[in-house]
Write a protein that holds these residues in place. Structure first.
Motif, PDB file in Angstrom:
ATOM      1  N   VAL A  21       0.890  -1.272  -0.140  1.00 14.50           N
ATOM      2  CA  VAL A  21      -0.024  -0.023  -0.148  1.00 14.50           C
ATOM      3  C   VAL A  21       0.762   1.118  -0.001  1.00 14.50           C
ATOM      4  O   VAL A  21       0.503   2.298  -0.734  1.00 14.50           O
ATOM      5  CB  VAL A  21      -1.101  -0.120   1.268  1.00 14.50           C
ATOM      6  N   ALA A  22       1.876   1.218   0.766  1.00 17.38           N
ATOM      7  CA  ALA A  22       2.663   2.495   0.996  1.00 17.38           C
ATOM      8  C   ALA A  22       3.436   2.743  -0.448  1.00 17.38           C
ATOM      9  O   ALA A  22       3.689   4.051  -0.611  1.00 17.38           O
ATOM     10  CB  ALA A  22       3.904   2.290   2.033  1.00 17.38           C
ATOM     11  N   THR A  23       3.745   1.565  -1.249  1.00 18.81           N
ATOM     12  CA  THR A  23       4.453   2.163  -2.347  1.00 18.81           C
ATOM     13  C   THR A  23       3.646   2.029  -3.644  1.00 18.81           C
ATOM     14  O   THR A  23       4.053   2.241  -4.722  1.00 18.81           O
ATOM     15  CB  THR A  23       5.546   0.978  -2.770  1.00 18.81           C
ATOM     16  N   LEU A  24       2.345   1.804  -3.399  1.00 22.57           N
ATOM     17  CA  LEU A  24       1.307   1.773  -4.427  1.00 22.57           C
ATOM     18  C   LEU A  24       1.217   3.119  -5.081  1.00 22.57           C
ATOM     19  O   LEU A  24       0.970   4.173  -4.655  1.00 22.57           O
ATOM     20  CB  LEU A  24      -0.131   1.255  -4.133  1.00 22.57           C
ATOM     21  N   ARG A  25       1.451   3.120  -6.520  1.00 19.98           N
ATOM     22  CA  ARG A  25       1.154   4.307  -7.240  1.00 19.98           C
ATOM     23  C   ARG A  25       0.057   4.008  -8.232  1.00 19.98           C
ATOM     24  O   ARG A  25      -0.148   3.046  -8.572  1.00 19.98           O
ATOM     25  CB  ARG A  25       2.621   4.722  -8.183  1.00 19.98           C
ATOM     26  N   TRP A  26      -0.718   5.060  -8.785  1.00 26.16           N
ATOM     27  CA  TRP A  26      -1.694   4.787  -9.887  1.00 26.16           C
ATOM     28  C   TRP A  26      -1.262   4.310 -11.076  1.00 26.16           C
ATOM     29  O   TRP A  26      -1.959   3.148 -11.471  1.00 26.16           O
ATOM     30  CB  TRP A  26      -2.314   6.240  -9.961  1.00 26.16           C
TER      31      TRP A  26
END
Length: 450
Positions: A21-26
């Protein structure tokens, strides 16, 4: 699995979720999942608008006396604090039983956190890309906690496993690091509501409040993590496992980043519990072949064990009717639809619906149990004028795997429900434009004024 081992597994899997989640980008989200989020967002905003226009929601907003703030009260003509908006919009979203859901999670992943994420984004002035990435995180984490959890008999899914998803989405918006996001998710998993399904059957709106509480609990969990007072200890193994059911921590990060659960959900075209939808579809199919749909001698409904308890032939409140298969069958046959109007006060006690509902029998069928969870099937057999008519539906219309709804289908449904082109256009534009916003605040605030 021993309790200690389950807790360690839950802690490790939650840690991996936090990092994801912390590293998720669109841009990490594949085009098909991005498109599906846009459609889910369109449907969810529109359904919230429909719920916001109900008289009981007007009274709720009035009683709440919401303070001034940046977050929109959808359809309420005002903006308010993050907490008030999250609570009020969540209740509007689920009020009419039309919110998007997920059969493999056995509930409604996005509704558990959507109102909180949007309210927080309006307060923070988040970018559109951060906001939609947070919504994807909300859905994927909540759906995985739903897959991992098997609630005890009698538990309603609102406000239990989905809190973890709300915490994930809010933590992503706050820009927390992986360890803090994991702590937020774990804290959310330790804040479930123990709501009994009978409350919904009885028509008690406390059931709607469970979803509102999920959104506020997710906010609280993320803020605790931001303050450094949250920890990841694998609490889900106890809270969602020992207390409210059973819990499989291995399901938490299964195919994470490969399977996008948001693509596997369902939309609702009926204002009723999702378990009743295959029954409604079958009843409407049979209605087309009847000379007089109200002149029916008896109706036999066969369904799976998840739905067979929705057999009450009496109801005093709208919500109770929405959880009654006999009501849904009778409304479909009498009115030719199961939209919010059929459960409105002026139709709720229609004597034709009452009489026909009394002729409906609901029975559990082993062969339909065996088709779960991939299919939520139903068979409806009715007798009229000495003739027997039967229809079987494997999954309701709107399921991603069975007659899915397109954007035009959702827009047509919202146009019918709202009867207001301006409102439909507004929710469509907000859903479509949100990812490209530099600051989502003014775009989201448009939802308050329609």
């Amino acid at each position: 699995m021993l309790a200690g081992s389950a807790q360690r597994e839950a802690k490790a899997a939650t840690g991996r979720l936090g990092e994801w989640v912390a590293t998720l980008r669109w841009n990490d989200v594949p085009p098909s999942a991005r498109a599906r989020l846009g459609l889910v967002l369109l449907d969810s905003l529109g359904v919230t608008m429909v719920g916001a226009r109900q008289p009981e929601q007007h009274e709720l907003v009035r009683a709440w006396r919401p303070p001034e703030g940046p977050a929109p009260v959808v359809g309420g003509g005002r903006t308010t604090s993050v907490e008030a908006a999250a609570w009020l919009n969540a209740m509007a979203l689920v009020r009419l039983e039309m919110d998007e859901g997920h059969k493999f999670a056995a509930g409604h992943p996005l509704a558990h956190g959507l109102p909180a994420v949007l309210a927080l984004a309006a307060d923070l002035g988040s970018s559109g890309e951060d906001t939609v990435a947070a919504l994807v995180a909300t859905y994927e984490v909540a759906a995985r906690f739903g897959r991992a959890t098997r609630l005890r008999s009698g538990f309603h899914p609102h406000g239990s496993w989905g809190v973890a998803g709300a915490a994930a989405g809010c933590a992503r918006l706050l820009g927390l690091d992986a360890a803090a996001v994991a702590a937020a998710i774990d804290t959310g998993a330790g804040l479930p509501i123990a709501g009994h399904f009978s409350s919904a059957l009885d028509g008690n709106p406390v059931r709607d409040a469970w979803m509102a509480a999920s959104n506020l609990s997710g906010l609280a969990a993320a803020r605790m993590a931001a303050a450094g007072v949250a920890r990841c200890t694998g609490t889900a193994a106890s809270s969602l496992g020992e207390l409210v059911g059973s819990f499989d921590p291995l399901a938490l990060d299964d195919a994470l980043g490969e399977r996008w659960d948001i693509e596997l959900g369902y939309f609702k075209r009926h204002a009723s519990c999702s378990f009743t939808h295959p029954v409604a579809d079958a009843a409407l199919e049979l209605r087309a072949g009847l000379a007089d749909p109200t002149d029916v001698d008896e109706v036999m409904v066969e369904t799976h064990f998840l739905a067979s308890g929705l057999d009450r032939t009496y109801w005093n409140e709208r919500l109770g009717a929405l959880f009654s298969i006999p009501f849904v069958v009778a409304a479909a046959l009498v009115h030719g639809r199961v939209d919010p109007s059929v459960s409105a006060p002026e139709h709720l006690h229609d004597p034709r619906v009452r009489e026909l509902a009394g002729k409906v029998t609901v029975r559990r069928a082993d062969d339909l149990d065996a088709r779960l969870p991939g299919e939520r099937a139903a068979r409806v057999r009715l007798t009229a004028g000495g003739r027997t008519h039967q229809a079987e539906v494997p999954n309701p219309v709107g399921d991603a795997a069975y007659r899915p709804l397109s954007e035009q289908d959702v827009l047509a449904l919202l146009a019918e429900l709202l009867g207001d082109r301006i409102a439909v256009r507004t929710v469509h534009e907000v859903a479509r434009e949100l990812p490209a916003c530099e600051d989502v605040t003014s775009t989201l605030q448009r939802l308050a004024g329609v």
